[in-house]
Design a protein around this motif. Structure first.
Motif, PDB file in Angstrom:
ATOM      1  N   LYS A  26      23.188  16.256  -1.161  1.00  0.00           N
ATOM      2  CA  LYS A  26      22.767  17.641  -1.431  1.00  0.00           C
ATOM      3  C   LYS A  26      21.319  17.864  -0.978  1.00  0.00           C
ATOM      4  O   LYS A  26      21.014  18.858  -0.323  1.00  0.00           O
ATOM      5  N   SER A  27      20.428  16.955  -1.305  1.00  0.00           N
ATOM      6  CA  SER A  27      19.012  17.128  -0.937  1.00  0.00           C
ATOM      7  C   SER A  27      18.849  17.152   0.579  1.00  0.00           C
ATOM      8  O   SER A  27      18.112  17.980   1.129  1.00  0.00           O
ATOM      9  N   ILE A  28      19.547  16.249   1.273  1.00  0.00           N
ATOM     10  CA  ILE A  28      19.426  16.199   2.740  1.00  0.00           C
ATOM     11  C   ILE A  28      20.064  17.452   3.347  1.00  0.00           C
ATOM     12  O   ILE A  28      19.541  18.031   4.304  1.00  0.00           O
ATOM     13  N   GLN A  40       6.339  28.099 -12.164  1.00  0.00           N
ATOM     14  CA  GLN A  40       4.873  27.987 -12.063  1.00  0.00           C
ATOM     15  C   GLN A  40       4.495  26.744 -11.244  1.00  0.00           C
ATOM     16  O   GLN A  40       3.506  26.742 -10.518  1.00  0.00           O
ATOM     17  N   ARG A  41       5.328  25.717 -11.313  1.00  0.00           N
ATOM     18  CA  ARG A  41       5.019  24.481 -10.601  1.00  0.00           C
ATOM     19  C   ARG A  41       4.917  24.696  -9.088  1.00  0.00           C
ATOM     20  O   ARG A  41       4.241  23.940  -8.401  1.00  0.00           O
ATOM     21  N   ILE A  42       5.615  25.718  -8.535  1.00  0.00           N
ATOM     22  CA  ILE A  42       5.406  26.027  -7.104  1.00  0.00           C
ATOM     23  C   ILE A  42       4.467  27.215  -6.930  1.00  0.00           C
ATOM     24  O   ILE A  42       3.669  27.258  -6.005  1.00  0.00           O
ATOM     25  N   SER A  69       7.714  15.448  -8.131  1.00  0.00           N
ATOM     26  CA  SER A  69       8.780  16.409  -7.824  1.00  0.00           C
ATOM     27  C   SER A  69       8.870  16.620  -6.323  1.00  0.00           C
ATOM     28  O   SER A  69       7.942  17.113  -5.688  1.00  0.00           O
ATOM     29  N   ALA A  70      10.029  16.243  -5.774  1.00  0.00           N
ATOM     30  CA  ALA A  70      10.248  16.415  -4.331  1.00  0.00           C
ATOM     31  C   ALA A  70      10.360  17.894  -3.986  1.00  0.00           C
ATOM     32  O   ALA A  70      10.046  18.304  -2.868  1.00  0.00           O
ATOM     33  N   GLN A  71      10.807  18.704  -4.941  1.00  0.00           N
ATOM     34  CA  GLN A  71      10.935  20.141  -4.664  1.00  0.00           C
ATOM     35  C   GLN A  71       9.550  20.766  -4.522  1.00  0.00           C
ATOM     36  O   GLN A  71       9.313  21.552  -3.601  1.00  0.00           O
ATOM     37  N   VAL A  72       8.635  20.422  -5.416  1.00  0.00           N
ATOM     38  CA  VAL A  72       7.281  20.985  -5.351  1.00  0.00           C
ATOM     39  C   VAL A  72       6.578  20.468  -4.091  1.00  0.00           C
ATOM     40  O   VAL A  72       5.978  21.232  -3.328  1.00  0.00           O
ATOM     41  N   SER A  79       8.312  10.528  -5.084  1.00  0.00           N
ATOM     42  CA  SER A  79       9.638  11.133  -5.309  1.00  0.00           C
ATOM     43  C   SER A  79      10.404  11.068  -3.995  1.00  0.00           C
ATOM     44  O   SER A  79       9.866  10.625  -2.977  1.00  0.00           O
ATOM     45  N   ARG A  80      11.649  11.545  -3.995  1.00  0.00           N
ATOM     46  CA  ARG A  80      12.484  11.411  -2.794  1.00  0.00           C
ATOM     47  C   ARG A  80      11.746  11.936  -1.560  1.00  0.00           C
ATOM     48  O   ARG A  80      11.079  12.977  -1.635  1.00  0.00           O
ATOM     49  N   ASP A  81      11.871  11.197  -0.453  1.00  0.00           N
ATOM     50  CA  ASP A  81      11.037  11.504   0.717  1.00  0.00           C
ATOM     51  C   ASP A  81      11.838  12.065   1.896  1.00  0.00           C
ATOM     52  O   ASP A  81      11.473  11.843   3.049  1.00  0.00           O
ATOM     53  N   HIS A 132      10.602  13.472 -19.337  1.00  0.00           N
ATOM     54  CA  HIS A 132      10.486  14.759 -19.997  1.00  0.00           C
ATOM     55  C   HIS A 132      11.100  15.881 -19.162  1.00  0.00           C
ATOM     56  O   HIS A 132      11.699  16.824 -19.678  1.00  0.00           O
ATOM     57  N   ASP A 133      10.966  15.759 -17.818  1.00  0.00           N
ATOM     58  CA  ASP A 133      11.446  16.830 -16.943  1.00  0.00           C
ATOM     59  C   ASP A 133      12.976  16.994 -16.978  1.00  0.00           C
ATOM     60  O   ASP A 133      13.505  17.999 -16.513  1.00  0.00           O
ATOM     61  N   LEU A 134      13.656  16.019 -17.574  1.00  0.00           N
ATOM     62  CA  LEU A 134      15.116  16.143 -17.746  1.00  0.00           C
ATOM     63  C   LEU A 134      15.466  17.384 -18.566  1.00  0.00           C
ATOM     64  O   LEU A 134      16.570  17.911 -18.480  1.00  0.00           O
ATOM     65  N   ARG A 170      14.228  20.191 -18.131  1.00  0.00           N
ATOM     66  CA  ARG A 170      14.040  21.368 -17.277  1.00  0.00           C
ATOM     67  C   ARG A 170      15.015  21.402 -16.115  1.00  0.00           C
ATOM     68  O   ARG A 170      14.753  22.043 -15.106  1.00  0.00           O
ATOM     69  N   LYS A 171      16.097  20.654 -16.195  1.00  0.00           N
ATOM     70  CA  LYS A 171      17.082  20.636 -15.116  1.00  0.00           C
ATOM     71  C   LYS A 171      18.097  21.766 -15.339  1.00  0.00           C
ATOM     72  O   LYS A 171      17.809  22.715 -16.048  1.00  0.00           O
ATOM     73  N   GLU A 172      19.296  21.652 -14.772  1.00  0.00           N
ATOM     74  CA  GLU A 172      20.285  22.728 -14.874  1.00  0.00           C
ATOM     75  C   GLU A 172      20.649  22.991 -16.335  1.00  0.00           C
ATOM     76  O   GLU A 172      21.167  24.051 -16.687  1.00  0.00           O
TER      77      GLU A 172
HETATM   78  C1  S3P Z   1      15.613  17.474  -5.518  1.00  0.00           C
HETATM   79  C2  S3P Z   1      14.599  16.974  -6.294  1.00  0.00           C
HETATM   80  C3  S3P Z   1      14.747  16.666  -7.729  1.00  0.00           C
HETATM   81  C4  S3P Z   1      16.216  16.532  -8.105  1.00  0.00           C
HETATM   82  C5  S3P Z   1      17.045  17.668  -7.565  1.00  0.00           C
HETATM   83  C6  S3P Z   1      16.967  17.698  -6.045  1.00  0.00           C
HETATM   84  C7  S3P Z   1      15.334  17.787  -4.096  1.00  0.00           C
HETATM   85  O1  S3P Z   1      14.166  17.721  -8.489  1.00  0.00           O
HETATM   86  O2  S3P Z   1      16.345  16.465  -9.509  1.00  0.00           O
HETATM   87  O3  S3P Z   1      18.396  17.518  -7.938  1.00  0.00           O
HETATM   88  O4  S3P Z   1      16.280  17.946  -3.316  1.00  0.00           O
HETATM   89  O5  S3P Z   1      14.139  17.863  -3.743  1.00  0.00           O
HETATM   90  P1  S3P Z   1      12.602  17.777  -8.840  1.00  0.00           P
HETATM   91  O6  S3P Z   1      11.845  17.966  -7.594  1.00  0.00           O
HETATM   92  O7  S3P Z   1      12.476  18.959  -9.768  1.00  0.00           O
HETATM   93  O8  S3P Z   1      12.304  16.480  -9.534  1.00  0.00           O
END
Ligand code: S3P
Length: 428
Positions: free
Chosen positions: A21-23, A124-126, A166-169, A192-194, A335-337, A339-341
């Motif tokens: 999903k992220s890719i 706010q984080r973005i 946070s990879a999203q931020v 975080s994921r790169d 803690h951020d768990l 704030r997920k879905e």
């Molecule tokens: C994601 C980053 C993670 C992850 C989410 C997908 C992404 O969120 O939990 O399912 O694709 O960058 P955060 O950046 O909020 O940790």
């Protein structure tokens, strides 16, 4: 939809999961910014990635899908056109947060919203760092969506130290950095994921306070061919089933083995599961491979610190596995768990409790004292795809019958989930 699942003796077989999903989100977004034709094979089939696709179409990006191959004809990073209506990111935080980074650099106004859940998640984080770069974004009082993004005044680069991994931020700020004067530097104290850095081939260097990634306005996105790796976060549900159901062995083919995503496999190993990784190869700059997990007696583990971002989405299924392990499993620093879905700490604790587990809520995680069994019960998905799937696996491993209320939320990331579940279950 409510899904009824009966306890099963074991699971067995080989399976393929849809594209990560992220890719997938990134392949679509980055292709839309390139000048020329990009092709994407193996895109995620989930509703979240469809949300990214439909927002991009509304922004005038040409996207076609024929026989599993998606073609995106980008016209460069400033070629989006003003949408006629509000953009809808559905349930997808990645769509909203990454796209807002790009929209902050456009010369027209847009509004982006989402479903009831996404409209409650923190933005706010973005908005904080994007505003620091000169963007003008207005949200609700609590800085949630809908976000109204005003036409870009000139953005300027900043040095931004991520307050939480946070990879999203990180990605949102880097994408805005493509439109900003000067350099934008994102610093990650904890990695975080790169995928963004890999796919955009951005250099990462070790700085004094963490890993630093730099981007600037002369960055041009190249059109590419993306072969999307299988989603390890989807495969995790069945790999967990292989570990906890007796006489089981399952193999996930072609899943991402990117080290920023493989915390789940490390936890499986430290719990004492049999994990075999084979055919390691590369797909679109990501290591991938086939992973086999077979049943063994598990033991409880402690999970926290820098491990959390490497398995953040797998924590609900790890909670289920912990009920079958000997001793205590503690998840902390997560803690951020909340704030997920959904608030995944509450969802995991309440559902496990309903199934008879010895579980305790912590402010930043949960602890489970493994009893080796669960009992069938009525549980809820909390309108959260990963909770729906984690508790379907819990139901397979439990005694009796489990009813998962609102199980259709699995479609958000993994529409094939229930079909594969039925195929892997061995009942004779
Ligand atoms: C994601 C980053 C993670 C992850 C989410 C997908 C992404 O969120 O939990 O399912 O694709 O960058 P955060 O950046 O909020 O940790």
């Amino acid at each position: 939809m409510d899904y009824e699942v009966r306890g099963a003796p074991s699971v067995s077989g080989t399976f393929k999961v849809p594209g990560d999903k992220s890719i997938s989100h990134r392949a679509l977004l980055f292709s839309s910014l390139a000048s020329g034709k990009s092709e994407i094979r193996g895109l995620s089939t989930g509703a979240d990635v469809k949300s990214t696709m439909s927002c991009l179409k509304q922004l005038g990006v040409k996207i076609e899908q024929v026989d599993g191959m998606v073609t995106v004809r980008g016209a460069g990073k400033s070629a989006y056109s003003r949408p006629d209506s509000v953009l809808d990111a559905g349930n997808s935080g990645t769509t909203m947060r990454l796209l807002t980074g790009i929209l902050a650099g456009q010369q027209f106004e847009t509004t982006i919203t989402g479903d009831e859940t996404l409209r409650k998640r923190p933005m706010q984080r973005i908005v904080g760092p994007l505003t620091e770069m000169g963007a003008e974004i207005v949200g609700s009082d609590k800085m949630t969506a809908p976000l109204r993004i005003f036409p870009s005044r000139k953005l300027h680069g900043i040095r931004y130290e991520l307050p939480l991994p946070s990879a999203q931020v990180k990605s949102s700020v880097l994408l805005a950095g493509m439109f900003a004067e000067g350099e934008t530097v994102v610093v990650e104290p904890v990695e975080s994921r790169d995928h963004t850095e890999r796919m955009l081939k951005l250099k990462k260097v070790k700085g004094l306070s963490g890993l630093e990634t730099v981007i600037s306005s002369d960055y041009r996105v190249e059109p590419q061919y993306y072969d999307v790796a299988g989603d390890i976060s989807s495969a995790a549900f069945f790999l967990a089933a292989g570990a906890i159901l007796p006489n089981s062995s399952v193999t996930a083919c072609g899943i991402t083995l990117n080290p920023t995503r493989t915390g789940f496999l490390d936890v499986l190993k430290s719990m004492g599961a049999n994990v075999r990784i084979e055919n390691v190869r590369e797909a679109a700059g990501e290591p991938i491979g086939d992973v086999t997990v077979s049943h063994s007696n598990l033991k409880g583990v402690d999970i926290g610190g820098g491990m959390i971002p490497r398995l953040i989405d797998e924590l609900p299924i790890i909670g289920v596995m912990a009920a079958f392990a000997e001793g205590e499993t503690v998840v902390h620093d997560a803690h951020d768990l909340r704030r997920k879905e959904s608030d995944r700490i509450v969802a995991v604790v309440d559902n496990l409790d309903a199934m008879g587990a010895d579980v305790r809520e912590l402010d930043d995680g949960f602890s489970v004292n493994g009893t080796g069994s669960l009992s069938g019960a009525e549980v809820d998905s909390y309108k959260d795809h990963r909770i729906a799937m984690a508790f379907t696996i819990a139901g397979l491993a439990a005694k009796g019958t489990t009813l998962i209320k609102n199980a259709e939320w699995a479609e958000i990331s993994f529409p094939e989930f229930f079909g594969i579940t039925q195929r892997l279950v061995v009942r004779s």
